[in-house]
Enzyme design. Structure first.
Site, PDB file in Angstrom:
ATOM      1  N   THR A 137       0.826  -1.210   0.000  1.00  0.00           N
ATOM      2  CA  THR A 137       0.000   0.000   0.000  1.00  0.00           C
ATOM      3  C   THR A 137       0.859   1.259   0.000  1.00  0.00           C
ATOM      4  OG1 THR A 137      -1.502   1.255   1.426  1.00  0.00           O
ATOM      5  CG2 THR A 137      -0.082  -0.309   2.528  1.00  0.00           C
ATOM      6  N   ASP A 138       0.285   2.345  -0.511  1.00  0.00           N
ATOM      7  CA  ASP A 138       0.999   3.631  -0.463  1.00  0.00           C
ATOM      8  C   ASP A 138       1.097   4.177   0.959  1.00  0.00           C
ATOM      9  OD1 ASP A 138      -1.684   4.317  -0.113  1.00  0.00           O
ATOM     10  OD2 ASP A 138      -1.753   5.783  -1.743  1.00  0.00           O
ATOM     11  N   GLU A 139       0.312   3.599   1.886  1.00  0.00           N
ATOM     12  CA  GLU A 139       0.318   4.116   3.260  1.00  0.00           C
ATOM     13  C   GLU A 139       1.646   3.922   3.963  1.00  0.00           C
ATOM     14  OE1 GLU A 139      -2.860   3.144   5.841  1.00  0.00           O
ATOM     15  OE2 GLU A 139      -4.358   3.267   4.257  1.00  0.00           O
ATOM     16  N   TYR A 161      -1.864  -0.520  11.127  1.00  0.00           N
ATOM     17  CA  TYR A 161      -1.994  -1.204   9.829  1.00  0.00           C
ATOM     18  C   TYR A 161      -0.808  -0.869   8.931  1.00  0.00           C
ATOM     19  CZ  TYR A 161      -3.291  -1.686   4.916  1.00  0.00           C
ATOM     20  OH  TYR A 161      -3.267  -1.962   3.572  1.00  0.00           O
ATOM     21  N   LYS A 178       2.292  -3.220   7.347  1.00  0.00           N
ATOM     22  CA  LYS A 178       2.539  -3.379   5.906  1.00  0.00           C
ATOM     23  C   LYS A 178       3.966  -2.922   5.574  1.00  0.00           C
ATOM     24  CE  LYS A 178       0.111  -4.563   3.059  1.00  0.00           C
ATOM     25  NZ  LYS A 178      -0.217  -5.907   2.510  1.00  0.00           N
TER      26      LYS A 178
END
Ligand code: NAD
Ligand code: DAU
Length: 329
Positions: A118-120, A145, A149
């Site tokens: 994810t870009d997060e 979260y 990741k």
């Protein structure tokens, strides 16, 4: 091909798309069927796709299934930020330990891996920052979260460099489309409106996400599996930046409600302000390009899907809203 998390939102769309576009590929899904996984999603391809119920955190099972595969595409994760703030442990177990067990198995059996992320992991951007995330942006995750990741991504990179594991990674922005769980922003608002309930915007609704249709994400994943350079990371995005209020206003317009028919509710703690992806590397190296360029048209298709699939989401809706009520959002 072993697809972990293939009964969740993106994994389901991926498996259905592979079944349609790559009829000669044999696909097996490993999915724990948590609240987010639905085996019925794959009923239409049951003759061609085997579903194994189990966890990526089960080292023995993972080793056996990986040993019987040529390539693994790793979608399985706990994926919802609000849940990770409520109870982080399943995120550590699935996202970190699960990825560790997969890495050890692909290393032992020399199997190709594509890790979906994810870009997060990059944290957030200011609203007026002209920069977007690139493959060179430093990791700076905000939530439990995104920290799990980011941890998984770093494990993959270390296994590539230290053990020569044949892996690629991708970091994608916010997906929308069919089969997304009603806890997530867009399905929550569509199903609220369908039930005569006002959409709920966190804070002032000014946070920005970079929306991409799930089919565009999955086409990019297939492209990377087929053409990606081993050891490389690719950012996936479709130039779909909108703030949350703009998305709600689009949905209200598509669904025949007044533009101000929404509630502002309490904000998510640590809420990332803005995500934005520069996917120039992927486009230049592979020729991939998004097909859904018009967010409004993509949302229209998504509204039509949820309107026609109430029996798919009704049961989950009650549970998701009970959680939001407890969280005050
Ligand atoms: P999802 O929550 O809809 O689906 C996750 C799936 O993984 C479910 O089927 C669930 O049953 C399964 N799962 C959970 N724990 C498991 C375990 N221990 N073992 C095996 N299976 C398990 O998530 P999603 O939105 O489809 O996201 C899929 C992947 O894509 C995740 O890795 C996520 O981080 C990543 N991603 C998501 C988005 C997005 O916008 N949704 C964007 C970029 C990246
Ligand atoms: O950027 C990719 C990430 O996108 C993925 O890695 C995650 O798995 C996925 O869940 C998503 O994370 P977000 O936290 O951005 O998605 P979510 O759908 O939870 O929220 C999107 C935005 O909408 C965010 O700014 C919070 C806001 N929001 C969310 C809900 C559920 C609201 O304003 N109201 C809501 O009711």
């Amino acid at each position: 091909m072993l697809v972990t998390g293939g009964a969740g939102f993106i994994g389901t769309n991926f498996v259905l798309r592979i079944a349609e576009t790559r009829p000669d590929w044999r696909v097996r899904v490993l999915d724990a069927l948590t609240y987010a996984g639905n085996p019925d999603n794959l009923a239409g391809v049951a003759d061609r796709v085997e579903l194994v119920r189990g966890s990526v955190a089960d080292a023995e099972l993972v080793d056996r299934l990986v040993g019987e595969s040529d390539v693994v595409v790793h979608f399985a994760a706990e994926s919802h930020n609000d849940n990770s703030l409520d109870d982080p442990w399943p995120f550590v177990e699935t996202n970190v330990l699960g990825t560790y067990h997969l890495l050890q198995a692909v290393r032992r059996h020399d199997v190709r891996l594509h890790h979906v992320s994810t870009d997060e992991v990059y944290g957030d951007l200011e609203l007026d920052d002209p920069q977007r995330f690139t493959e060179q942006t430093s990791y700076n995750p905000s939530s439990p979260y995104s920290a799990t990741k980011a941890s998984a991504d770093l494990l993959v990179r270390a296994w590539v460099r230290s053990f020569g594991v044949r892996a690629t990674l991708s970091n994608c922005s916010n997906n929308y489309g069919p089969y997304q769980h009603v806890e997530k922003f867009i399905p929550r608002q569509i199903t609220n409106i369908l039930q005569g309930v006002k959409p709920k915007l966190y804070g002032q609704g000014t946070n920005v996400r970079d929306w991409i249709h799930v089919d565009d994400h999955n086409d990019a994943v297939v492209t990377i599996v087929e053409q990606g350079r081993l050891g490389e990371t690719y950012l996936i995005g479709a130039d779909g930046e909108r703030n949350n209020r703009e998305i709600v206003e689009l949905l209200l317009d598509l669904m025949g409600k007044p533009a101000d028919w929404y509630d502002l509710v309490s904000d998510r703690p640590g809420h990332d302000l803005r995500y934005a992806i520069d996917s120039a590397k992927l486009r230049a190296e592979t020729g991939w390009t998004p097909r859904y360029r018009d967010v409004r048209a993509g949302l229209e298709q998504t509204v039509a899907w949820y309107s026609g699939h109430e029996d798919w989401w009704r049961a989950a809706k009650e549970g998701a809203e009970a959680t939001y009520q407890r969280l005050g959002r």
